[in-house]
Design a protein around this motif. Structure first.
Motif, PDB file in Angstrom:
ATOM      1  N   VAL A   1      14.892   6.286  36.665  1.00 21.22           N
ATOM      2  CA  VAL A   1      14.307   5.070  37.233  1.00 21.22           C
ATOM      3  C   VAL A   1      15.393   4.224  37.885  1.00 21.22           C
ATOM      4  N   ILE A   2      15.135   3.728  39.084  1.00 18.60           N
ATOM      5  CA  ILE A   2      16.003   2.797  39.791  1.00 18.60           C
ATOM      6  C   ILE A   2      15.169   1.564  40.114  1.00 18.60           C
ATOM      7  N   ASP A   3      15.630   0.382  39.694  1.00 23.02           N
ATOM      8  CA  ASP A   3      14.860  -0.832  39.986  1.00 23.02           C
ATOM      9  C   ASP A   3      15.635  -1.754  40.920  1.00 23.02           C
ATOM     10  N   ASN A   4      14.957  -2.810  41.340  1.00 22.93           N
ATOM     11  CA  ASN A   4      15.501  -3.784  42.284  1.00 22.93           C
ATOM     12  C   ASN A   4      15.836  -3.149  43.638  1.00 22.93           C
ATOM     13  N   VAL A   5      15.121  -2.081  43.979  1.00 22.95           N
ATOM     14  CA  VAL A   5      15.339  -1.394  45.249  1.00 22.95           C
ATOM     15  C   VAL A   5      14.770  -2.254  46.376  1.00 22.95           C
ATOM     16  N   PRO A   6      15.490  -2.442  47.504  1.00 20.00           N
ATOM     17  CA  PRO A   6      14.993  -3.248  48.632  1.00 20.00           C
ATOM     18  C   PRO A   6      13.638  -2.756  49.128  1.00 20.00           C
TER      19      PRO A   6
ATOM     20  N   VAL B   1       5.093  -3.425  43.684  1.00 18.99           N
ATOM     21  CA  VAL B   1       5.865  -4.161  44.688  1.00 18.99           C
ATOM     22  C   VAL B   1       7.125  -4.783  44.087  1.00 18.99           C
ATOM     23  N   ASP B   2       7.513  -4.350  42.904  1.00 23.22           N
ATOM     24  CA  ASP B   2       8.653  -4.958  42.232  1.00 23.22           C
ATOM     25  C   ASP B   2       9.970  -4.226  42.484  1.00 23.22           C
ATOM     26  N   GLY B   3       9.974  -3.293  43.411  1.00 27.00           N
ATOM     27  CA  GLY B   3      11.199  -2.576  43.734  1.00 27.00           C
ATOM     28  C   GLY B   3      11.595  -1.526  42.717  1.00 27.00           C
ATOM     29  N   VAL B   4      10.637  -1.053  41.918  1.00 27.51           N
ATOM     30  CA  VAL B   4      10.923  -0.036  40.902  1.00 27.51           C
ATOM     31  C   VAL B   4      10.500   1.342  41.427  1.00 27.51           C
TER      32      VAL B   4
END
Length: 457
Positions: free
Chosen positions: A175-180, A219-222
């Motif tokens: 998992v990668i979050d805060n993605v633009p 839509v949270d950039g996750v």
């Protein structure tokens, strides 16, 4: 007189026939008992002298949730690595029984290799070096392995119980979050990983990789993948690469792992994108009922974009760094260098060396596999990321071998000998041998010392 003359030739004929019969019977061998020139081969196992019974059972490692992956393929190898018997155990309710001649054998078992997914050697073409390999488009299952050397005495019944151990790791989540928001694709790749498992239990092929395609959540950039995947072990110094794709192209962020991604561990990789520094990853490798728990930290920034960082252990250790020329945790401190951020980079060398590696000299995969296996033998509490030395490091060792030997001798280590050749890794990734006094051997006599880079803060 006439009758006596008739009887004498008849007697000669009968005696000659008997002698011919005896003579011919001594020269009759089965196909397996003669070589290509027709000469007899001694002590070849045949049905005629197979007077021993070997029963093979399997069990999993002793954990509450342990289980065996079926089917289990059992190969019985002679001392020279040739398969003399093969059997399949299909379930926990079954075992296999084989008739064998007296002698010493290596019994190897591979569990979980379903023939629809793997190319599995048959008895006729199997040997210690034969590879259990995935078929095109298939995925690994929960592969397990066991081995035991057994000696069978004539006319004895023998029961062998093989404890199977897992030879794959399980990638559970990425998992990668805060993605633009403008990113349209995220992938994570682990490489290199091994490609196959040999009958003798060693890994084969060091050029594999595995790429995970992440899906966007809300839509949270996750971006996440929870598709569980079994993988063979990663080669020492494997790299995790994160790729983010947007309208302008693809950016890559890489990190060279300090610890091996080993079999029998569950893996979760979690990361956060930070606009100022790129991607920061935290990888958690937990064994649960598998093999305990370890934590690996990935620290990635924009300066890593598109690069392949050097192999080494960068896991920070809180405390004072040991001085060069001393011993630390049973290892020799080769160098101590202060860094711009106030940390200290320390290069450690194993106090002991090993040799006798078995590999095919002109086969890079064979060499990589043998070296990776040997490096595992240098496990030291608190030290990870064992690797081969770089050329500059092996030169430093040679230039200072007299002072190094004084410290090693006091610690019970193996001295450095200039007349011996030592493995090292060149900048292009290839494995070579160095000898200070001339041409270097590149065979079972070449010594291997393990090195690790440790950061102290």
């Amino acid at each position: 007189m006439k009758s006596r003359l008739i009887k004498f030739p008849i007697l000669l004929i009968l005696l000659s026939a008997a002698l011919m019969t005896v003579s011919c019977s001594k020269d009759v061998y089965s196909d397996d008992e003669v070589d290509q020139n027709g000469n007899a081969v001694a002590d070849v196992p045949t049905a005629a002298n197979a007077d021993c019974t070997l029963q093979v059972r399997t069990r999993a490692e002793a954990t509450d949730e342990s289980k065996i992956s079926y089917p289990v393929y059992v190969y019985v190898l002679s001392a020279d690595g040739v398969c003399v018997e093969e059997a399949v155990i299909g379930s926990s309710e079954t075992q296999t029984e084989m008739k064998l001649p007296a002698g010493t054998y290596n019994v190897c078992a591979i569990g979980g290799a379903v023939d629809s997914d793997y190319d599995i050697p048959s008895k006729e073409n199997a040997s210690a070096e034969s590879v259990i390999r995935l078929k095109e488009g298939k995925s690994h299952g929960d592969l397990m392995y066991a081995h035991s050397a057994v000696t069978l005495a004539s006319k004895e019944n023998n029961t062998l119980t093989l404890p199977l151990k897992r030879r794959v790791m399980l990638l559970q989540e990425v998992v990668i979050d805060n993605v633009p928001m403008d990113v349209t694709a995220v992938t994570v790749t682990i490489a290199p990983i091994y490609e196959g498992l040999r009958i003798d239990g060693n890994y084969s092929g060091a050029g594999g990789s595995h790429t995970v395609i992440l899906d966007k959540e809300g839509v949270d950039g996750v971006w996440r993948s929870t598709s569980e995947t079994y993988l063979l072990e990663a080669v020492t110094g494997a790299t995790v690469k994160v790729q983010l794709t947007d309208a302008e192209g693809t950016k890559s962020y890489s990190y060279s792992l300090a610890d091996e991604l080993q079999a029998n561990y569950k893996i979760r990789i979690k990361g956060t994108y930070v606009s100022q520094s790129g991607v920061s990853l935290t990888g958690i490798i937990s064994g649960d009922v598998w093999a305990g728990e370890r934590v690996i930290t990935f620290d990635m920034s924009d300066e890593n974009e598109g690069k392949n960082p050097s192999v080494g252990g960068d896991t920070p250790i809180v405390g004072d760094a040991p001085a060069a020329g001393t011993m630390y945790n049973g290892c020799y401190v080769l160098s101590n260098e202060s860094q711009a951020d106030g940390s200290v980079k320390v290069v450690l060398m194993s106090a002991k060396h090993t040799f006798g590696l078995v590999f095919t000299e002109d086969d890079e995969n064979s060499v990589e596999t043998a070296v990776a296996s040997a490096l595992k033998e240098f496990a030291t509490d608190g030290i990870s990321g064992w690797r081969l030395p770089a050329y500059e490091e092996i030169i430093r060792v040679n230039d200072n071998y007299k002072n190094i030997n004084i410290v090693l001798s006091a610690a019970g280590g193996n001295n450095i000998t200039p007349g011996l050749s030592y493995f090292y890794r060149k900048a292009d990734g290839g494995i070579f041998a160095y000898c200070a006094t001339g041409a270097a051997d590149f065979n079972k006599n070449t010594r291997l010392r393990a090195f690790s880079t440790v950061i102290f803060k």
